[in-house]
Write a protein that holds these residues in place. Structure first.
Motif, short mmCIF file in Angstrom:
data_model
loop_
_atom_site.label_atom_id
_atom_site.label_comp_id
_atom_site.label_asym_id
_atom_site.label_seq_id
_atom_site.Cartn_x
_atom_site.Cartn_y
_atom_site.Cartn_z
N UNK A 182 51.89 -11.68 -57.93
CA UNK A 182 52.24 -11.14 -59.26
C UNK A 182 52.80 -9.73 -59.12
N UNK A 183 52.13 -8.89 -58.33
CA UNK A 183 52.56 -7.50 -58.20
C UNK A 183 53.47 -7.27 -57.00
N UNK A 184 53.62 -8.27 -56.18
CA UNK A 184 54.44 -8.20 -54.96
C UNK A 184 53.86 -7.25 -53.92
N UNK A 185 52.58 -6.88 -54.07
CA UNK A 185 51.94 -6.07 -53.04
C UNK A 185 51.73 -6.94 -51.81
N UNK A 186 51.82 -6.28 -50.65
CA UNK A 186 51.89 -7.00 -49.40
C UNK A 186 51.30 -6.11 -48.31
N UNK A 187 50.27 -6.62 -47.61
CA UNK A 187 49.61 -5.81 -46.59
C UNK A 187 49.48 -6.61 -45.29
N UNK A 188 49.57 -5.89 -44.17
CA UNK A 188 49.55 -6.52 -42.86
C UNK A 188 48.51 -5.88 -41.95
N UNK A 189 47.97 -6.70 -41.06
CA UNK A 189 47.13 -6.19 -40.00
C UNK A 189 47.98 -5.87 -38.77
N UNK A 190 47.30 -5.43 -37.71
CA UNK A 190 47.97 -5.02 -36.48
C UNK A 190 48.21 -6.20 -35.54
N UNK A 191 47.56 -7.30 -35.79
CA UNK A 191 47.78 -8.49 -34.97
C UNK A 191 46.75 -8.66 -33.86
N UNK A 192 46.59 -9.90 -33.43
CA UNK A 192 45.71 -10.22 -32.31
C UNK A 192 46.44 -11.21 -31.41
N UNK A 193 46.36 -10.97 -30.11
CA UNK A 193 47.10 -11.78 -29.15
C UNK A 193 46.36 -13.08 -28.86
N UNK A 194 47.08 -14.18 -28.92
CA UNK A 194 46.56 -15.48 -28.51
C UNK A 194 47.45 -15.99 -27.38
N UNK A 195 46.83 -16.28 -26.26
CA UNK A 195 47.56 -16.78 -25.10
C UNK A 195 46.96 -18.11 -24.67
N UNK A 196 47.82 -19.13 -24.55
CA UNK A 196 47.36 -20.45 -24.16
C UNK A 196 48.03 -20.79 -22.82
N UNK A 197 47.21 -20.84 -21.80
CA UNK A 197 47.75 -21.05 -20.46
C UNK A 197 46.68 -21.59 -19.54
#
Length: 120
Positions: A104-119
């Protein structure tokens, strides 16, 4: 100020599982007003939407590449979002980002991320 912190990433063998967690906090932030999304960004590729859960938790969406393997959920009492990832594949390797979106307000927030590695 809204703070989003992802956790739970790591290295896992193909076929394994991981559970990502996303904690959301902030003065005046009303968690129940935000749809929550998980995105991922692999090296050299664009950031893609993986899964979405609506503000009420009643509706979910999954990208075709993860449907049937990943499950998104939210705990409104804890302001938490989760991504359960099963049957992981090498192509799931990426940095996973949590996103809070108020449509509704178009507010948008992000985190810093977390690495996922599949090997193996």
């Amino acid at each position: 100020q809204v703070h989003i912190v992802e956790s739970g990433g790591g290295l896992v063998q193909p076929g394994g599982s991981l559970r990502l967690s996303c904690s959301v906090s902030g003065f005046g932030f009303t968690f129940s007003r935000y749809a929550m999304n998980w995105y991922r960004e692999a090296p050299g590729k664009e950031r893609d939407l993986v899964a979405t859960i609506s503000s009420t938790g009643s509706t979910t969406y999954y990208d075709a590449t993860v449907k049937g393997r990943f499950t998104i959920s939210r705990d409104t009492t804890k302001n938490m979002v989760y991504l359960q990832m099963n049957s992981l594949k090498p192509e799931d390797t990426a940095v996973y980002y949590c996103n809070a979106e108020n449509r509704e307000t178009r507010e948008d927030y992000w985190g810093q991320g977390t690495q996922v590695s599949v090997s193996s």
